[in-house]
Design a protein around this motif. Sequence first.
Motif, PDB file in Angstrom:
ATOM      1  N   TYR A  32       0.845  -1.191   0.000  1.00  0.00           N
ATOM      2  CA  TYR A  32       0.000   0.000   0.000  1.00  0.00           C
ATOM      3  C   TYR A  32       0.885   1.247   0.000  1.00  0.00           C
ATOM      4  O   TYR A  32       1.808   1.343   0.812  1.00  0.00           O
ATOM      5  CB  TYR A  32      -0.904   0.010   1.230  1.00  0.00           C
ATOM      6  N   LEU A  33       0.580   2.190  -0.880  1.00  0.00           N
ATOM      7  CA  LEU A  33       1.395   3.395  -1.016  1.00  0.00           C
ATOM      8  C   LEU A  33       0.568   4.648  -0.737  1.00  0.00           C
ATOM      9  O   LEU A  33      -0.604   4.729  -1.102  1.00  0.00           O
ATOM     10  CB  LEU A  33       1.988   3.477  -2.424  1.00  0.00           C
ATOM     11  N   PRO A  34       1.190   5.656  -0.104  1.00  0.00           N
ATOM     12  CA  PRO A  34       0.480   6.891   0.257  1.00  0.00           C
ATOM     13  C   PRO A  34       0.457   7.895  -0.887  1.00  0.00           C
ATOM     14  O   PRO A  34       1.067   7.677  -1.945  1.00  0.00           O
ATOM     15  CB  PRO A  34       1.305   7.414   1.425  1.00  0.00           C
ATOM     16  N   GLU A  35      -0.214   9.017  -0.645  1.00  0.00           N
ATOM     17  CA  GLU A  35      -0.294  10.072  -1.653  1.00  0.00           C
ATOM     18  C   GLU A  35      -0.221  11.457  -1.022  1.00  0.00           C
ATOM     19  O   GLU A  35      -0.881  11.730  -0.012  1.00  0.00           O
ATOM     20  CB  GLU A  35      -1.599   9.975  -2.440  1.00  0.00           C
ATOM     21  N   HIS A  36       0.611  12.303  -1.623  1.00  0.00           N
ATOM     22  CA  HIS A  36       0.531  13.753  -1.465  1.00  0.00           C
ATOM     23  C   HIS A  36       0.861  14.317  -2.838  1.00  0.00           C
ATOM     24  O   HIS A  36       1.921  14.027  -3.389  1.00  0.00           O
ATOM     25  CB  HIS A  36       1.511  14.280  -0.410  1.00  0.00           C
ATOM     26  N   THR A  37      -0.044  15.098  -3.396  1.00  0.00           N
ATOM     27  CA  THR A  37       0.191  15.613  -4.743  1.00  0.00           C
ATOM     28  C   THR A  37       1.347  16.605  -4.768  1.00  0.00           C
ATOM     29  O   THR A  37       2.113  16.669  -5.732  1.00  0.00           O
ATOM     30  CB  THR A  37      -1.073  16.304  -5.276  1.00  0.00           C
ATOM     31  N   HIS A  38       1.466  17.386  -3.698  1.00  0.00           N
ATOM     32  CA  HIS A  38       2.525  18.383  -3.569  1.00  0.00           C
ATOM     33  C   HIS A  38       2.465  18.897  -2.126  1.00  0.00           C
ATOM     34  O   HIS A  38       1.484  18.667  -1.422  1.00  0.00           O
ATOM     35  CB  HIS A  38       2.325  19.541  -4.554  1.00  0.00           C
ATOM     36  N   ILE A  39       3.507  19.572  -1.703  1.00  0.00           N
ATOM     37  CA  ILE A  39       3.512  20.191  -0.372  1.00  0.00           C
ATOM     38  C   ILE A  39       3.858  21.667  -0.540  1.00  0.00           C
ATOM     39  O   ILE A  39       5.004  22.015  -0.858  1.00  0.00           O
ATOM     40  CB  ILE A  39       4.542  19.515   0.579  1.00  0.00           C
ATOM     41  N   LEU A  86      -6.013  10.554  -1.942  1.00  0.00           N
ATOM     42  CA  LEU A  86      -6.714  11.785  -1.550  1.00  0.00           C
ATOM     43  C   LEU A  86      -7.779  12.099  -2.598  1.00  0.00           C
ATOM     44  O   LEU A  86      -7.558  12.866  -3.534  1.00  0.00           O
ATOM     45  CB  LEU A  86      -5.712  12.920  -1.395  1.00  0.00           C
ATOM     46  N   ALA A  87      -8.946  11.513  -2.421  1.00  0.00           N
ATOM     47  CA  ALA A  87      -9.978  11.533  -3.458  1.00  0.00           C
ATOM     48  C   ALA A  87     -10.461  12.935  -3.791  1.00  0.00           C
ATOM     49  O   ALA A  87     -10.772  13.227  -4.950  1.00  0.00           O
ATOM     50  CB  ALA A  87     -11.156  10.667  -3.036  1.00  0.00           C
ATOM     51  N   ALA A  88     -10.548  13.818  -2.809  1.00  0.00           N
ATOM     52  CA  ALA A  88     -11.066  15.161  -3.069  1.00  0.00           C
ATOM     53  C   ALA A  88     -10.123  15.976  -3.950  1.00  0.00           C
ATOM     54  O   ALA A  88     -10.549  16.949  -4.577  1.00  0.00           O
ATOM     55  CB  ALA A  88     -11.309  15.896  -1.755  1.00  0.00           C
ATOM     56  N   GLN A  89      -8.853  15.593  -4.009  1.00  0.00           N
ATOM     57  CA  GLN A  89      -7.857  16.333  -4.769  1.00  0.00           C
ATOM     58  C   GLN A  89      -7.698  15.810  -6.193  1.00  0.00           C
ATOM     59  O   GLN A  89      -6.859  16.318  -6.944  1.00  0.00           O
ATOM     60  CB  GLN A  89      -6.509  16.284  -4.045  1.00  0.00           C
ATOM     61  N   ARG A  90      -8.495  14.813  -6.567  1.00  0.00           N
ATOM     62  CA  ARG A  90      -8.333  14.166  -7.868  1.00  0.00           C
ATOM     63  C   ARG A  90      -9.574  14.328  -8.734  1.00  0.00           C
ATOM     64  O   ARG A  90     -10.698  14.243  -8.245  1.00  0.00           O
ATOM     65  CB  ARG A  90      -8.061  12.670  -7.685  1.00  0.00           C
ATOM     66  N   ASP A  91      -9.360  14.516 -10.030  1.00  0.00           N
ATOM     67  CA  ASP A  91     -10.465  14.504 -10.970  1.00  0.00           C
ATOM     68  C   ASP A  91     -11.050  13.093 -11.007  1.00  0.00           C
ATOM     69  O   ASP A  91     -10.330  12.129 -11.264  1.00  0.00           O
ATOM     70  CB  ASP A  91      -9.969  14.897 -12.366  1.00  0.00           C
ATOM     71  N   PRO A  92     -12.345  12.929 -10.731  1.00  0.00           N
ATOM     72  CA  PRO A  92     -12.884  11.575 -10.613  1.00  0.00           C
ATOM     73  C   PRO A  92     -12.939  10.803 -11.930  1.00  0.00           C
ATOM     74  O   PRO A  92     -12.800   9.575 -11.925  1.00  0.00           O
ATOM     75  CB  PRO A  92     -14.284  11.798 -10.042  1.00  0.00           C
ATOM     76  N   ILE A  93     -13.143  11.493 -13.056  1.00  0.00           N
ATOM     77  CA  ILE A  93     -13.213  10.785 -14.339  1.00  0.00           C
ATOM     78  C   ILE A  93     -11.840  10.230 -14.704  1.00  0.00           C
ATOM     79  O   ILE A  93     -11.701   9.052 -15.070  1.00  0.00           O
ATOM     80  CB  ILE A  93     -13.741  11.717 -15.447  1.00  0.00           C
ATOM     81  N   ASN A 125      -5.167  24.263  -2.827  1.00  0.00           N
ATOM     82  CA  ASN A 125      -4.523  24.444  -4.132  1.00  0.00           C
ATOM     83  C   ASN A 125      -5.234  23.671  -5.239  1.00  0.00           C
ATOM     84  O   ASN A 125      -5.063  23.964  -6.424  1.00  0.00           O
ATOM     85  CB  ASN A 125      -3.062  23.998  -4.080  1.00  0.00           C
ATOM     86  N   HIS A 126      -6.034  22.687  -4.860  1.00  0.00           N
ATOM     87  CA  HIS A 126      -6.833  21.934  -5.838  1.00  0.00           C
ATOM     88  C   HIS A 126      -8.217  22.542  -6.027  1.00  0.00           C
ATOM     89  O   HIS A 126      -9.082  21.948  -6.681  1.00  0.00           O
ATOM     90  CB  HIS A 126      -6.967  20.478  -5.389  1.00  0.00           C
ATOM     91  N   GLY A 127      -8.440  23.708  -5.449  1.00  0.00           N
ATOM     92  CA  GLY A 127      -9.717  24.382  -5.598  1.00  0.00           C
ATOM     93  C   GLY A 127     -10.816  23.840  -4.709  1.00  0.00           C
ATOM     94  O   GLY A 127     -12.000  24.079  -4.960  1.00  0.00           O
ATOM     95  N   VAL A 128     -10.427  23.123  -3.654  1.00  0.00           N
ATOM     96  CA  VAL A 128     -11.399  22.522  -2.744  1.00  0.00           C
ATOM     97  C   VAL A 128     -11.284  23.202  -1.384  1.00  0.00           C
ATOM     98  O   VAL A 128     -10.237  23.111  -0.738  1.00  0.00           O
ATOM     99  CB  VAL A 128     -11.149  21.002  -2.589  1.00  0.00           C
ATOM    100  N   PRO A 129     -12.326  23.882  -0.920  1.00  0.00           N
ATOM    101  CA  PRO A 129     -12.286  24.446   0.441  1.00  0.00           C
ATOM    102  C   PRO A 129     -12.093  23.327   1.458  1.00  0.00           C
ATOM    103  O   PRO A 129     -12.714  22.260   1.343  1.00  0.00           O
ATOM    104  CB  PRO A 129     -13.657  25.111   0.599  1.00  0.00           C
ATOM    105  N   PHE A 130     -11.245  23.566   2.434  1.00  0.00           N
ATOM    106  CA  PHE A 130     -10.922  22.528   3.409  1.00  0.00           C
ATOM    107  C   PHE A 130     -12.182  21.976   4.081  1.00  0.00           C
ATOM    108  O   PHE A 130     -12.305  20.761   4.294  1.00  0.00           O
ATOM    109  CB  PHE A 130      -9.965  23.090   4.463  1.00  0.00           C
ATOM    110  N   ALA A 131     -13.133  22.821   4.382  1.00  0.00           N
ATOM    111  CA  ALA A 131     -14.355  22.384   5.061  1.00  0.00           C
ATOM    112  C   ALA A 131     -15.219  21.485   4.193  1.00  0.00           C
ATOM    113  O   ALA A 131     -16.064  20.746   4.712  1.00  0.00           O
ATOM    114  CB  ALA A 131     -15.162  23.595   5.503  1.00  0.00           C
ATOM    115  N   ASP A 132     -15.006  21.525   2.877  1.00  0.00           N
ATOM    116  CA  ASP A 132     -15.826  20.737   1.954  1.00  0.00           C
ATOM    117  C   ASP A 132     -15.168  19.434   1.525  1.00  0.00           C
ATOM    118  O   ASP A 132     -15.734  18.685   0.729  1.00  0.00           O
ATOM    119  CB  ASP A 132     -16.127  21.554   0.690  1.00  0.00           C
ATOM    120  N   ARG A 133     -13.968  19.157   2.032  1.00  0.00           N
ATOM    121  CA  ARG A 133     -13.195  18.050   1.472  1.00  0.00           C
ATOM    122  C   ARG A 133     -13.909  16.710   1.618  1.00  0.00           C
ATOM    123  O   ARG A 133     -13.794  15.841   0.726  1.00  0.00           O
ATOM    124  CB  ARG A 133     -11.802  17.999   2.105  1.00  0.00           C
ATOM    125  N   ARG A 134     -14.613  16.475   2.702  1.00  0.00           N
ATOM    126  CA  ARG A 134     -15.294  15.191   2.887  1.00  0.00           C
ATOM    127  C   ARG A 134     -16.471  15.046   1.922  1.00  0.00           C
ATOM    128  O   ARG A 134     -16.688  13.978   1.352  1.00  0.00           O
ATOM    129  CB  ARG A 134     -15.756  15.027   4.332  1.00  0.00           C
TER     130      ARG A 134
END
Length: 271
Positions: A32-39, A86-93, A125-134
């Motif tokens: 199993y591998l983790p993800e961070h798109t950038h820091i 990190l599903a909220a940071q990825r384009d689902p299609i 940075n992915h255009g997602v407000p932190f409060a909306d990530r879930r």
Amino acid sequence: MRLAVTTFATDLTTPIPELAREVEARGFSGLYLPEHTHIPVSRRTPPAAGQQTLPEDYSRTLDPLVALSFAAAVTSRITLGTGILLAAQRDPIVTAKAIATLDHLSGGRVSLGVGFGWNVEEIENHGVPFADRRAVGREHVLAMRALWERDEAGFDGAHVAFEPSWSWPKPVGRVPIYLGGAAGPGLFAQIAEYADGWMPFGGKGVGKALPALAEACAERGRPIASVIPFGSYPDPGKLEYFASLGIEEVILHVPADRDVRATLDDYARYL
């Protein structure tokens, strides 16, 4: 009880093909591998694990799906997992296509640990407000599931919308999705709604949380979701305790700054 492993895979750690071969050769069930798109350099968000300085591994993390494709090419048995995506940071299609392709080419070996993230600036940075990530992450997962399971799939949500579409290849079977996060009614309600299980970090407090998870699942008219402790360090007492709870798989943490082969040899004695 099956034992899988996870490690912070970066451009400086053991190459993924080599690591995957070593994991499979010793009889572990998955990688199993983790993800961070950038820091972001600003580092406004304190490290989630409480460190004074965020370890360099976070900014050098490999893309998990690309890395797992290299693992798939040199193995035949192990599960190819994310821990966590990190599903909220990825384009689902696009992500649905990548995951389906990996599952198709690997013969149905993909398993997804999905999380919502802790790094405020990374998410924003992915255009997602932190409060909306879930909420965003939920819709991204539901949209991906629709693309995997229906020949013509569309989605009309608050955060994701696309018209009925074709998208192949399809996964070989149902891709299991485990939500990561701390125990609580919000997370357990989401697990009961659309996930296959819970992926708690470390596993501390799992026993006390199981009744609440069972209750959330019962309210949805489904059996209790699976539990896969993630990032645990092994010892006989802990593993026996997990087994007594009915846990069927544990994902062990392999420190990236140590000799990977020696650590895997050490952990293999628990198999």
